[in-house]
Design an enzyme around this catalytic site. Structure first.
Site, mmCIF file in Angstrom:
data_model
loop_
_atom_site.group_PDB
_atom_site.id
_atom_site.type_symbol
_atom_site.label_atom_id
_atom_site.label_comp_id
_atom_site.label_asym_id
_atom_site.label_seq_id
_atom_site.Cartn_x
_atom_site.Cartn_y
_atom_site.Cartn_z
ATOM 1 N N PHE A 1 0.970 -1.299 -0.027
ATOM 2 C CA PHE A 1 -0.047 -0.135 -0.232
ATOM 3 C C PHE A 1 0.585 1.331 0.102
ATOM 4 C CE2 PHE A 1 -0.394 2.565 3.862
ATOM 5 C CZ PHE A 1 0.309 1.874 4.695
ATOM 6 N N LYS A 2 2.155 1.219 0.326
ATOM 7 C CA LYS A 2 2.924 2.349 0.257
ATOM 8 C C LYS A 2 3.074 3.127 -0.766
ATOM 9 C CE LYS A 2 5.177 1.608 4.747
ATOM 10 N NZ LYS A 2 4.428 0.263 4.886
ATOM 11 N N ASP A 3 2.790 2.386 -1.952
ATOM 12 C CA ASP A 3 2.526 2.889 -3.575
ATOM 13 C C ASP A 3 1.819 4.026 -3.480
ATOM 14 O OD1 ASP A 3 4.769 1.059 -4.318
ATOM 15 O OD2 ASP A 3 3.389 -0.433 -4.959
ATOM 16 N N LEU B 1 3.785 6.919 -2.374
ATOM 17 C CA LEU B 1 5.007 7.136 -2.671
ATOM 18 C C LEU B 1 4.854 7.389 -4.396
ATOM 19 C CD1 LEU B 1 6.977 5.247 -0.385
ATOM 20 C CD2 LEU B 1 7.413 7.526 -0.757
#
Ligand SMILES: *Cc1c(COP(=O)(O)O)cnc(C)c1O
Length: 499
Positions: A112-114, A117
């Site tokens: 999920f950090k995509d 970022l």
């Protein structure tokens, strides 16, 4: 919309300034001055839009110094079909009438950090332009694995930026290492540090506080910056997907417009669940926010007792992205619950840094418990949950998501609250194949990383993500190992010698 620091009454800044700065000069975190409101009518309009359209609408409420065109350009670059294959970008899968899974793992790194970022680089370059800075932003990241790769994917080939990632030599999984060393892009560098994660992190901090280096680099047109998870530019994109998920549920006829849902989030640094809190307070019909932890259950204890105590054993679990004892984004929530009384908040934070512990007063605990529920799952329970969900629902979840599934189930059992629930699914099961294979299928993982992906694909009937499988055929571009005290020199050489 102005932004204030959590730690002082220092003058407000614009969203562009908050994004460029990351951390406030007083060491606090930036926060918008109020919750912009989204009416049911506006929500209805969002239902009709695609993810990109929803993102522009929600982001424009917070980033008021950006033009709609700037936001539309940033969003289009971040969430294209090349980066996120599903047309919904963040699809919602229903397991039964009451349980819905928000899949946040269809981006370039399968986690999920995509979402944050992929967008941050574009918000940052626009913010630099707005604040009159014409320098190239140089992002330095120390990583124990996942954040480094997500940052590399986000910044690769974004004009006006360069990114250098340091990871501990031998301190990541082989797959995590390969994800980084095969990274494409003309503006990226990846260095292995002969030391542990702390050495890498300390080295990066030292570079950030090196004034002579800062001046030298400024003279050559470079500005050092970080992609830290406390940057408001990482939090804002996460609010979007909760609005979008709600819209998907309405669109699919699973809920009616205005009906409340609960949201359950596997939590580490408290960023993802704070985004859900923001969505709620901006008018999204949300009941309970359910905070799910693994065995590092400092947040479960905090939300139950009002005592935050990091003086405890630290466990390495099968959900490593939640192996955290200090959840830095919790500071933003506490500031709000202190009635934006920064002096009171600072008292708690000072106690945290000096004693590793603080206890909030009864009024704050009451507010916390009015909105949050909390629970945790150890590794055994997590594995059992992966198995159950597979057997019962034919749905394969990763270890982090399984922690949330278990905590949600316990919550429903305990309270009888049958409100439809959204579970934030933060990673692809393929990312944690070593743990998922034995848990779901009783199979021992065999061979190398790619064999295990194939093994999991075979057992589940799902396709292994190309983002991971494809690494096998990519050349490793970065092999340099530097000693911790050689990190600064490596950055200098990379920036200055190849000009
Ligand atoms: C980072 C991460 C988390 C924790 O999210 P926070 O915003 O830090 O609470 C959970 N799951 C995965 C897979 C992650 O990468």
């Amino acid at each position: 919309m102005n932004y204030f620091s959590t730690r002082s009454g220092a003058p407000a800044v614009s969203s562009a300034q908050a994004i460029v700065a990351g951390l406030a000069p007083d060491g606090g975190l930036y926060l918008p001055e109020r919750f912009p409101q989204v009416s049911l009518q506006q929500l209805q309009a969002l239902v009709e839009m695609d993810y990109e359209g929803r993102a522009v609408e929600i982001l424009s409420l917070f980033l008021t110094d950006f033009s709609r065109q700037e936001l539309a350009d940033a969003v289009a670059a971040a969430y294209s079909r090349e980066k996120f294959a599903p047309p919904q970008v963040a699809p919602v899968v229903s397991l039964d009438d009451r349980t819905h899974v928000l899949e946040l793992f269809h981006g370039p790194t399968c986690a999920f950090k995509d979402f944050a970022l992929q967008l941050l680089p574009h918000l940052l370059t626009a913010s630099l332009r707005k604040t009159g800075c014409d320098k190239t932003a140089v992002i330095l990241v120390a990583t124990s694995g996942d954040t480094g790769k997500a940052a590399l994917e986000g910044f690769a080939d974004v004009a006006g930026t360069k990114i250098c990632v340091f990871y501990p030599d031998g301190g990541t999984s082989n797959m995590q290492r390969l994800q980084m060393t095969t990274q494409k892009g003309d503006n990226v560098d990846v260095l292995s540090v002969a030391g542990n994660f702390d050495n890498a992190q300390t080295g990066v901090k030292r570079i950030f506080t090196d004034r002579p280096l800062e001046e030298e680099l400024a003279g050559k047109g470079f500005l050092l910056s970080s992609a830290n998870s406390i940057n408001w530019g990482r939090l804002a994109p996460q609010i979007v997907y909760y609005f979008s998920a709600y819209c998907e549920l309405v669109k699919a006829g699973k809920i009616s417009l205005g009906q409340r849902i609960n949201i359950c989030v596997p939590t580490g640094n408290f960023g993802n669940i704070l985004a859900a809190y923001y969505a709620k307070h901006c008018g999204l019909p949300v009941g309970r926010l359910i905070c799910a932890s693994n065995q590092n259950n400092v947040l479960t204890d905090f939300l139950t007792t009002g005592v935050y105590d990091r003086n405890r054993a630290f466990y390495l679990t099968t959900s490593p992205s939640m192996d955290i004892l200090i959840s830095s984004n919790l500071e933003r929530l506490l500031y709000l619950l202190c009635g934006r009384d920064w002096a009171k908040l600072k008292g708690y934070m000072d106690q945290l840094s000096s004693q590793g512990r603080y206890q909030v007063d009864a009024a704050i605990l009451e507010q916390l418990q009015a909105e949050f529920a909390a629970g945790y799952a150890d590794d055994t329970t997590t594995a059992q949950t992966i198995h159950q969900v597979w057997e019962r629902n034919g749905y394969l979840c990763d270890t982090h998501t399984a922690v949330a599934m278990h905590v949600l189930e316990e919550y429903v059992k305990k309270t009888g609250d049958n409100t439809p629930a959204l579970v934030s699914s933060t990673a692809s099961p393929f990312k944690f194949a070593d743990a998922v294979l034995p848990a779901a299928f009783g199979a021992q993982a065999k061979g190398d990383d790619f064999d295990r992906l194939a093994q999991l694909a075979e057992a589940s009937g799902l396709a292994a993500p190309q983002e991971l499988m494809g690494l096998k055929s990519l050349p490793e571009r970065f092999t340099q190992v530097v000693p911790p005290d050689g990190m600064k020199q490596a950055v200098r050489a990379w920036l200055l010698e190849n000009q």
